[in-house]
Design a protein around this motif. Sequence first.
Motif, PDB file in Angstrom:
ATOM      1  N   PHE A  63       0.804  -1.224   0.000  1.00 45.74           N
ATOM      2  CA  PHE A  63       0.000   0.000   0.000  1.00 45.74           C
ATOM      3  C   PHE A  63       0.835   1.272   0.000  1.00 45.74           C
ATOM      4  O   PHE A  63       0.545   2.212  -0.764  1.00 45.74           O
ATOM      5  CB  PHE A  63      -0.962  -0.007   1.198  1.00 45.74           C
ATOM      6  N   PRO A  64       1.904   1.394   0.841  1.00 49.81           N
ATOM      7  CA  PRO A  64       2.681   2.640   0.837  1.00 49.81           C
ATOM      8  C   PRO A  64       3.279   2.966  -0.531  1.00 49.81           C
ATOM      9  O   PRO A  64       3.528   4.130  -0.834  1.00 49.81           O
ATOM     10  CB  PRO A  64       3.796   2.361   1.865  1.00 49.81           C
ATOM     11  N   ARG A  65       3.488   1.957  -1.370  1.00 52.40           N
ATOM     12  CA  ARG A  65       4.129   2.174  -2.669  1.00 52.40           C
ATOM     13  C   ARG A  65       3.136   2.547  -3.771  1.00 52.40           C
ATOM     14  O   ARG A  65       3.539   3.006  -4.834  1.00 52.40           O
ATOM     15  CB  ARG A  65       4.911   0.915  -3.073  1.00 52.40           C
ATOM     16  N   VAL A  66       1.852   2.324  -3.523  1.00 49.91           N
ATOM     17  CA  VAL A  66       0.864   2.607  -4.573  1.00 49.91           C
ATOM     18  C   VAL A  66      -0.169   3.650  -4.156  1.00 49.91           C
ATOM     19  O   VAL A  66      -1.024   4.034  -4.952  1.00 49.91           O
ATOM     20  CB  VAL A  66       0.137   1.309  -4.997  1.00 49.91           C
ATOM     21  N   ALA A  67      -0.083   4.122  -2.896  1.00 48.17           N
ATOM     22  CA  ALA A  67      -1.124   5.007  -2.367  1.00 48.17           C
ATOM     23  C   ALA A  67      -1.214   6.333  -3.107  1.00 48.17           C
ATOM     24  O   ALA A  67      -2.272   6.965  -3.106  1.00 48.17           O
ATOM     25  CB  ALA A  67      -0.878   5.264  -0.872  1.00 48.17           C
ATOM     26  N   ARG A  68      -0.133   6.752  -3.747  1.00 50.62           N
ATOM     27  CA  ARG A  68      -0.135   8.067  -4.399  1.00 50.62           C
ATOM     28  C   ARG A  68      -0.320   7.986  -5.908  1.00 50.62           C
ATOM     29  O   ARG A  68      -0.251   8.999  -6.602  1.00 50.62           O
ATOM     30  CB  ARG A  68       1.178   8.791  -4.088  1.00 50.62           C
ATOM     31  N   ILE A  69      -0.546   6.804  -6.408  1.00 53.65           N
ATOM     32  CA  ILE A  69      -0.682   6.663  -7.859  1.00 53.65           C
ATOM     33  C   ILE A  69      -2.056   7.162  -8.300  1.00 53.65           C
ATOM     34  O   ILE A  69      -3.091   6.655  -7.855  1.00 53.65           O
ATOM     35  CB  ILE A  69      -0.500   5.192  -8.280  1.00 53.65           C
ATOM     36  N   GLY A  70      -2.074   8.147  -9.158  1.00 52.98           N
ATOM     37  CA  GLY A  70      -3.321   8.635  -9.728  1.00 52.98           C
ATOM     38  C   GLY A  70      -4.209   9.370  -8.740  1.00 52.98           C
ATOM     39  O   GLY A  70      -3.831   9.643  -7.603  1.00 52.98           O
ATOM     40  N   SER A  71      -5.420   9.666  -9.183  1.00 50.38           N
ATOM     41  CA  SER A  71      -6.403  10.372  -8.370  1.00 50.38           C
ATOM     42  C   SER A  71      -7.202   9.366  -7.544  1.00 50.38           C
ATOM     43  O   SER A  71      -7.190   8.157  -7.830  1.00 50.38           O
ATOM     44  CB  SER A  71      -7.351  11.151  -9.270  1.00 50.38           C
ATOM     45  N   PRO A  72      -7.939   9.831  -6.501  1.00 48.61           N
ATOM     46  CA  PRO A  72      -8.811   8.906  -5.755  1.00 48.61           C
ATOM     47  C   PRO A  72      -9.789   8.170  -6.663  1.00 48.61           C
ATOM     48  O   PRO A  72     -10.064   6.985  -6.457  1.00 48.61           O
ATOM     49  CB  PRO A  72      -9.536   9.834  -4.778  1.00 48.61           C
ATOM     50  N   LYS A  73     -10.315   8.867  -7.662  1.00 50.26           N
ATOM     51  CA  LYS A  73     -11.253   8.233  -8.587  1.00 50.26           C
ATOM     52  C   LYS A  73     -10.572   7.107  -9.354  1.00 50.26           C
ATOM     53  O   LYS A  73     -11.151   6.033  -9.562  1.00 50.26           O
ATOM     54  CB  LYS A  73     -11.809   9.272  -9.554  1.00 50.26           C
ATOM     55  N   PHE A  74      -9.314   7.343  -9.782  1.00 49.76           N
ATOM     56  CA  PHE A  74      -8.572   6.319 -10.512  1.00 49.76           C
ATOM     57  C   PHE A  74      -8.288   5.121  -9.619  1.00 49.76           C
ATOM     58  O   PHE A  74      -8.456   3.962 -10.025  1.00 49.76           O
ATOM     59  CB  PHE A  74      -7.254   6.902 -11.028  1.00 49.76           C
ATOM     60  N   ARG A  75      -7.891   5.370  -8.351  1.00 47.26           N
ATOM     61  CA  ARG A  75      -7.592   4.270  -7.437  1.00 47.26           C
ATOM     62  C   ARG A  75      -8.848   3.456  -7.138  1.00 47.26           C
ATOM     63  O   ARG A  75      -8.805   2.233  -7.011  1.00 47.26           O
ATOM     64  CB  ARG A  75      -6.957   4.819  -6.153  1.00 47.26           C
ATOM     65  N   ARG A  76      -9.977   4.154  -7.045  1.00 42.39           N
ATOM     66  CA  ARG A  76     -11.239   3.449  -6.822  1.00 42.39           C
ATOM     67  C   ARG A  76     -11.560   2.555  -8.031  1.00 42.39           C
ATOM     68  O   ARG A  76     -12.031   1.420  -7.878  1.00 42.39           O
ATOM     69  CB  ARG A  76     -12.354   4.474  -6.614  1.00 42.39           C
ATOM     70  N   PHE A  77     -11.280   3.062  -9.222  1.00 43.38           N
ATOM     71  CA  PHE A  77     -11.509   2.289 -10.439  1.00 43.38           C
ATOM     72  C   PHE A  77     -10.672   1.014 -10.428  1.00 43.38           C
ATOM     73  O   PHE A  77     -11.160  -0.070 -10.780  1.00 43.38           O
ATOM     74  CB  PHE A  77     -11.164   3.139 -11.666  1.00 43.38           C
ATOM     75  N   ILE A  78      -9.420   1.131  -9.994  1.00 45.81           N
ATOM     76  CA  ILE A  78      -8.531  -0.034  -9.946  1.00 45.81           C
ATOM     77  C   ILE A  78      -9.031  -1.041  -8.912  1.00 45.81           C
ATOM     78  O   ILE A  78      -9.027  -2.259  -9.154  1.00 45.81           O
ATOM     79  CB  ILE A  78      -7.086   0.405  -9.629  1.00 45.81           C
ATOM     80  N   VAL A  79      -9.466  -0.545  -7.747  1.00 47.13           N
ATOM     81  CA  VAL A  79      -9.997  -1.440  -6.716  1.00 47.13           C
ATOM     82  C   VAL A  79     -11.199  -2.211  -7.253  1.00 47.13           C
ATOM     83  O   VAL A  79     -11.326  -3.427  -7.055  1.00 47.13           O
ATOM     84  CB  VAL A  79     -10.381  -0.644  -5.450  1.00 47.13           C
ATOM     85  N   ASN A  80     -12.087  -1.504  -7.952  1.00 51.51           N
ATOM     86  CA  ASN A  80     -13.276  -2.160  -8.515  1.00 51.51           C
ATOM     87  C   ASN A  80     -12.897  -3.184  -9.591  1.00 51.51           C
ATOM     88  O   ASN A  80     -13.567  -4.200  -9.761  1.00 51.51           O
ATOM     89  CB  ASN A  80     -14.219  -1.124  -9.121  1.00 51.51           C
ATOM     90  N   LEU A  81     -11.812  -2.893 -10.288  1.00 48.39           N
ATOM     91  CA  LEU A  81     -11.399  -3.738 -11.401  1.00 48.39           C
ATOM     92  C   LEU A  81     -10.738  -5.033 -10.939  1.00 48.39           C
ATOM     93  O   LEU A  81     -10.895  -6.078 -11.568  1.00 48.39           O
ATOM     94  CB  LEU A  81     -10.444  -2.944 -12.305  1.00 48.39           C
ATOM     95  N   LEU A  82     -10.007  -4.965  -9.827  1.00 49.68           N
ATOM     96  CA  LEU A  82      -9.258  -6.130  -9.365  1.00 49.68           C
ATOM     97  C   LEU A  82     -10.202  -7.249  -8.918  1.00 49.68           C
ATOM     98  O   LEU A  82     -11.138  -7.009  -8.162  1.00 49.68           O
ATOM     99  CB  LEU A  82      -8.339  -5.741  -8.195  1.00 49.68           C
ATOM    100  N   PRO A  83      -9.973  -8.480  -9.349  1.00 51.43           N
ATOM    101  CA  PRO A  83     -10.801  -9.615  -8.918  1.00 51.43           C
ATOM    102  C   PRO A  83     -10.360 -10.120  -7.539  1.00 51.43           C
ATOM    103  O   PRO A  83      -9.837 -11.229  -7.402  1.00 51.43           O
ATOM    104  CB  PRO A  83     -10.542 -10.658 -10.015  1.00 51.43           C
ATOM    105  N   TRP A  84     -10.579  -9.306  -6.519  1.00 53.53           N
ATOM    106  CA  TRP A  84     -10.048  -9.574  -5.185  1.00 53.53           C
ATOM    107  C   TRP A  84     -11.190  -9.459  -4.186  1.00 53.53           C
ATOM    108  O   TRP A  84     -11.598  -8.365  -3.812  1.00 53.53           O
ATOM    109  CB  TRP A  84      -8.950  -8.567  -4.876  1.00 53.53           C
ATOM    110  N   LYS A  85     -11.733 -10.574  -3.742  1.00 53.72           N
ATOM    111  CA  LYS A  85     -12.918 -10.607  -2.900  1.00 53.72           C
ATOM    112  C   LYS A  85     -12.729  -9.840  -1.589  1.00 53.72           C
ATOM    113  O   LYS A  85     -13.600  -9.054  -1.183  1.00 53.72           O
ATOM    114  CB  LYS A  85     -13.309 -12.058  -2.606  1.00 53.72           C
ATOM    115  N   ASP A  86     -11.617 -10.074  -0.887  1.00 46.73           N
ATOM    116  CA  ASP A  86     -11.392  -9.402   0.391  1.00 46.73           C
ATOM    117  C   ASP A  86     -11.309  -7.885   0.225  1.00 46.73           C
ATOM    118  O   ASP A  86     -11.831  -7.133   1.053  1.00 46.73           O
ATOM    119  CB  ASP A  86     -10.107  -9.914   1.048  1.00 46.73           C
TER     120      ASP A  86
END
Length: 570
Positions: A235-258
Amino acid sequence: MIKTTDYPAWQIGLLVAALIFLRTAYRGRWRRLSSIENVPGPKPASWFGGNFLQMFNPTAWSYHEFLAKEYGSMVHLHGPFGSRALYTFDARAMHTIFVKDQETFDEADYFIKLNQLLFGPGLLGTRGNDHRRQRKMLNPVFSAAHLRGMYPLFLEVTHRLEGAIVTKLESGPEIQEIDVLSWMGRTALELIGQAGLGYSFDPLVGEESAHPYPRIIKQLVPTFLRLQFWITTIFPRVARIGSPKFRRFIVNLLPWKDLHHMRDMVDYMHEVASEIYEEKKKVFEVGDEAITQQTGRGKDLISILMKENMKAVDEDRLADSEVIGQVFRFPYLDATFLLIVPMFADEYIDFCSNGYHLARTLHLLVNHPDVQGKLRSELTQAREQNGGQDISYQDLVNLPYLDAICRETLRLYPPVPYLFRTARKDGVLPLHKPVLGLDGTQMHEIAVPKGTSILVSIFNANRNTDLWGKDADEWKPERWLSSLPSAVLDAPIPGVYSHLMTFAGGGRSCIGFKFSQLEMKTVISILVEKFEFLPSVQDAKTFWQMNSITVPVVGEDENPQLPIRIRLAK
């Protein structure tokens, strides 16, 4: 063969400069780390995980005890990927970390960013001036004078709990088994709901009346624990990548149940907090009469915070998002009764843990019937002296044996067993007890390079035999009925409560520990006078896990619970 003439001179110069820089940096890093490397400590289990899995697992109690017994109060640990860390419960080192030099030894950047991501810019997601400004605004609502005024509310809620249990006992066998953890958690939620938010979560009339909040986010901490390694390392290495909207998009995209489960629970918490806050704002717009008709009658912590915020000068005033950040935490931390430590500690140790800690106290009384009987006698006598009415606030806080039981339980069984800090710049930790280095020299201080992680063991700080004596591992309320050992009184322990580290210390200490104390004494006093608590048939299988907060489970069932048999006191 490659000739230097094949490359421009500036490239050769750049390569030489880079080699010199790397060599110098490596030597400098070796020098800075040499002080830590000289501190004794265990070998890493692996380069990939270091001592991570040994330190952080549900049965890690014995490993923490091993560290204290084998290496003392300052230990050199290994983190993931070959990183180095310190483990300490040395009194002077803790004083430096939490009080004297707290800006050097502060929360890690990932801690701040993760809290901002989950909860917004509240106390846990800020540092420096922003943090001090918020704390200044919140301090008055946690004052002893204000809590005294809340005492009738505490009594009202606890008597509702008492009535619900009496009804249950009257409709069945004389002795019944109940999940004390569930009832204590619901009571803690209702107390913080009414006293903290002016909002009622639970009428406490039966199992069916429980609010959906704790049920929906019941899996928050188990989910976090499954993600903990990734959160602390990736997390510390990726927390600043892109905007909050972009990070939310990535979270939604990842097939990660937890990860998706965590997202959904955080969304729900934010929805509830925002709804409560918006309702408060509407009532404030109507006027004082509407405020006094609300749950909490305008004396709840958030109502007072909002009033003070409206009167504050511009530089001290909190933004809506900051106030919601406080609303966000109160129901979360006591509704789930689960703390994502080391992520979410310090300011809210008390709120997050009291459901569990009330249950822990009752569990100890079950296994010490002589102490339970002696406490019941003290409570009965105090009520009789008050004409059969509820014990007054002043008498309650001054009952010696009740106070001793609460202090001893908080000493031996701190709900949060450890806290993390990170050296934000090079610093030095002086030691109360010198360490014999691996090179045979006596070390009176440790040079700590920037970026070093420090784990402060609350668990071992409160059990330090050098301070508390040979019986430090024993639960003995009587130790508080006489003077504490001079070693304890003389040690520079930075804790805000009774020479203990249970509620931490310094500028990020537990802001509501007085609230926690009043809640604990009110609930325990009413229940122990009314009921007798007996061991469950499953008691031998009950185990308190060393998760981020200590939680009881029974046997192989990972669902937190604490069955105890109960009957009306005779």
